[in-house]
Design a protein around this motif. Structure first.
Motif: not given
Length: 349
Positions: A72, A127, A132, A134, A167, A321
């Motif tokens: 991502l 996210e 998630a 990224s 991240w 997502l």
């Protein structure tokens, strides 16, 4: 027999994997890129090379037993806009009935720190809802350089927060960096001086790339991975792969010491500048590509710009997502995928 030797034994597979057709091409587009419509390999929807690699010993595994991965990513091209653009966007939002967005633009005229494109925290919050993480690739330009829009020093605290939360901060190389190692190193050092951490990931602005030279320069500049290698004008698998790979230089007959995590889907390719699909057709294509990557236990790289995080573009991004999360994909940064791949993935022969 090593997997690379098996690839070399199949001329058509080898031609596609190495992208021999991109060596010294006769024609390029206005950004010196090799576009999809010049390629003799027309079927971008099938990861032909990855299928061959899976049949011949590639056995990828992902954290927690997940079947495939999503890389991502976000290119941070723009953070601020001038008074005129902000006023225009505010008025446009009112016409669309999006009063909340209109107020964000209007307020940004008075407070530059609240500009809608200075939205790193919001990106991370979205996210995080799907488990998630990224990569955010920042331009490291100076005033007067082409497409300069922000000073890294102005957002140093936010860059630090991005890294601290897990991240990735990577480099978005400027227009003149893809074929200039001095520029690459200069920009890398600038971003590292602001972030206080080593920068290992790279994507060039406008997806400018020269095969195989850019890979060689990135390796010499000290990057561990690149994720530029995809077509700007069409989604899909540029060299038939949906797995990270070490590029092979046909000029030197040697593997290049950098991992390529190939780009598959970009927001502007689907919905804006190139293919210009409507929402439903763009989703059908995106779903097909995700399903194909899942089938071959690969990695699908998604590029969604930070200034595409509102309206239908945000809706589309969250749809990606949600779909990948429901499929139990590993959704993470380029750095995490790079480190995992180099430590854990081997061919079985």
């Amino acid at each position: 027999m090593a997997l690379i030797d098996k690839l070399r034994a199949e001329p058509e597979i080898w031609e596609l994997f190495t992208k021999r057709e991109e060596y010294n091409p006769l024609f390029l587009d206005q950004y010196a890129r090799f576009p999809y419509y010049f390629s003799k390999h027309s079927n971008l929807m099938e990861p032909t090379v990855s299928k061959y690699m899976m049949d011949n010993g590639l056995n990828p595994e992902y954290p927690d037993g997940k079947k495939f991965a999503v890389c991502l990513t976000h290119d941070i091209d723009v953070i601020k806009q001038g008074f005129g653009n902000c006023a225009f966007e505010s008025a446009k939002s009112i016409i669309k009935g999006n009063y909340r967005n209109s107020m964000r633009y209007a307020f940004s005229i008075l407070n530059k720190k609240k500009h809608p494109f200075r939205n790193f925290k919001e990106i991370m919050e979205i996210e995080d809802k799907y488990g998630a993480k990224s990569s955010l690739y920042f331009l490291a330009l100076r005033p007067g350089e082409r497409d300069f829009n922000y000073n890294l020093e102005e957002i140093a605290n936010e860059i630090g927060e991005i890294s601290d939360k897990g991240w990735e901060v990577g480099l978005h190389g400027g227009h003149g960096s893809y074929d200039n190692i001095e520029k690459m190193i200069q920009e890398k050092k600038l971003l590292e001086s602001v972030s206080g951490k080593e920068v290992i990931g790279y994507r060039n602005h406008y997806l400018r790339f020269k095969t195989p030279d850019t890979w060689e320069l990135l390796s010499k500049a000290g990057f561990k991975y690149d994720t530029t290698f995809g077509y700007a004008n069409c989604a899909g698998f540029r060299n038939g792969t949906c797995h990270p790979f070490k590029p092979f230089n046909l000029n030197t007959s040697k593997e290049i010491d950098i991992l390529e995590i190939p780009l598959v889907i970009m927001d502007r390719t689907l919905l804006m500048d190139y293919m210009r699909l409507d929402f439903e057709k763009a989703w059908e294509l995106t779903k097909q590509l995700i399903d194909r990557v899942e089938q071959y236990r690969g990695v699908i790289t998604i590029l969604w710009h930070n200034n595409s995080m509102d309206g239908i573009f945000l809706k589309f991004y969250e749809k990606i997502l949600k779909y990948c999360s429901e499929k139990n994909a590993c959704i993470t940064s380029g750095a995490e995928i790079c480190n995992w791949w180099e430590k854990n993935v081997r061919d079985t022969n």
